[in-house]
Design an enzyme around this catalytic site. Structure first.
Site, short mmCIF file in Angstrom:
data_model
loop_
_atom_site.label_atom_id
_atom_site.label_comp_id
_atom_site.label_asym_id
_atom_site.label_seq_id
_atom_site.Cartn_x
_atom_site.Cartn_y
_atom_site.Cartn_z
N SER A 161 -19.98 -26.12 -19.08
CA SER A 161 -19.55 -25.38 -19.51
C SER A 161 -18.17 -25.80 -20.31
CB SER A 161 -19.48 -24.25 -19.34
OG SER A 161 -18.46 -23.11 -20.45
N TYR A 207 -14.23 -18.17 -13.30
CA TYR A 207 -16.23 -18.83 -14.04
C TYR A 207 -15.75 -20.66 -14.23
CZ TYR A 207 -19.59 -20.16 -18.04
OH TYR A 207 -20.40 -20.68 -18.34
#
Length: 258
Positions: free
Chosen positions: A132, A145
């Site tokens: 990400s 996350y």
């Protein structure tokens, strides 16, 4: 040349789009989904798209599912499944943090340890980790996350060096903010435990940051290009504008005060 490709987290978003398009290009795709309803839905999506997918159930918290997926022998393993949990690091329940790592990191690493020895034995193969932009920079209130994606960056980087002598390639894809629904569900994931009157750091309103998310097709197209390719960059980040933002973030870490 047709390749065998196993993709985790293919019931929606980037995984679904990449699985269907790779199958359309003639690759033999094993697409995984977390639940049986998602398995059946993905099979229906493939039929509607006029492509052939082998769809299997893979809950990354289920050892039996991981063992079943690990019995496959793909040319390319795409580790795409993931969850996003919101909350400040001093408030988020440890159960949510552990689950984030169990799904995003440890479940995938178990799958790697089942499949990659077969790649090493034949001296060919590739692993593509879906990281990400949050694996490069940090988004406040999405620390758990981002931490799991930072872990993926470290694992992928180490694997790249370790497996290169055996002809096995490793790469990452790093999506920014795309309108797949993943960010939207992540932004409200805290509601089941959050109590504004007793949390240490109040949650902000994420609505502005969710406006104007990019078209997922840009990331899907990039994944479809690099997954079967013989040669490409180690890291593939989209939208392209996110690349400069990530590099600038890394530079500020060397210059900003604590």
């Amino acid at each position: 040349m047709s390749q065998k490709i196993l993709i985790t987290g293919a019931s929606s978003g980037f995984g679904r789009g990449a699985a269907i398009e790779l199958a359309r290009l003639g690759h033999k795709v094993v697409a995984t989904a977390e639940t049986w309803p998602q398995v059946r839905s993905l099979r229906a999506d493939a039929a509607e798209a006029g492509v052939t997918l082998e769809v299997i159930k893979l809950n990354l918290l289920d050892a039996i599912d991981i063992a079943h997926a690990g019995s496959f022998d793909p040319d390319v393993l795409v580790l795409n499944a993931g969850v996003m949990e919101g909350g400040s690091m001093v408030d988020i329940p440890m159960q949510r943090v552990r689950e984030s790592f169990d799904i995003n990191v440890f479940g995938h690493l178990q799958l790697v340890q089942a499949i990659v020895p077969k790649m090493v034995a034949r001296k060919s193969g590739k692993i593509v980790w879906t990281s990400s932009m949050g694996g490069i920079l940090v988004v406040p209130f999405l620390g758990a996350y981002c931490a799991s994606k930072h872990a993926i960056e470290a694992i992928a980087g180490s694997m790249k060096a370790e497996l290169a002598p055996y002809g096995v390639k490793v790469a990452t894809v790093n999506p920014g903010i795309f309108g797949t629904g993943f960010n939207d569900t992540g932004a409200e994931s805290y509601v089941q435990w959050y109590k504004a009157d007793c949390t240490v750091v109040p949650m902000p309103d994420f609505s502005d940051s969710l406006a104007g998310q990019a078209d997922p097709q840009e990331m899907i197209d990039a994944m479809v290009e690099i997954i079967p390719a013989d040669k490409h960059l180690y890291r593939t980040m989209r939208p392209l504008a996110t690349i400069d933002a990530a590099k600038q973030w890394q530079q500020t870490e060397w210059t900003q005060d604590a």
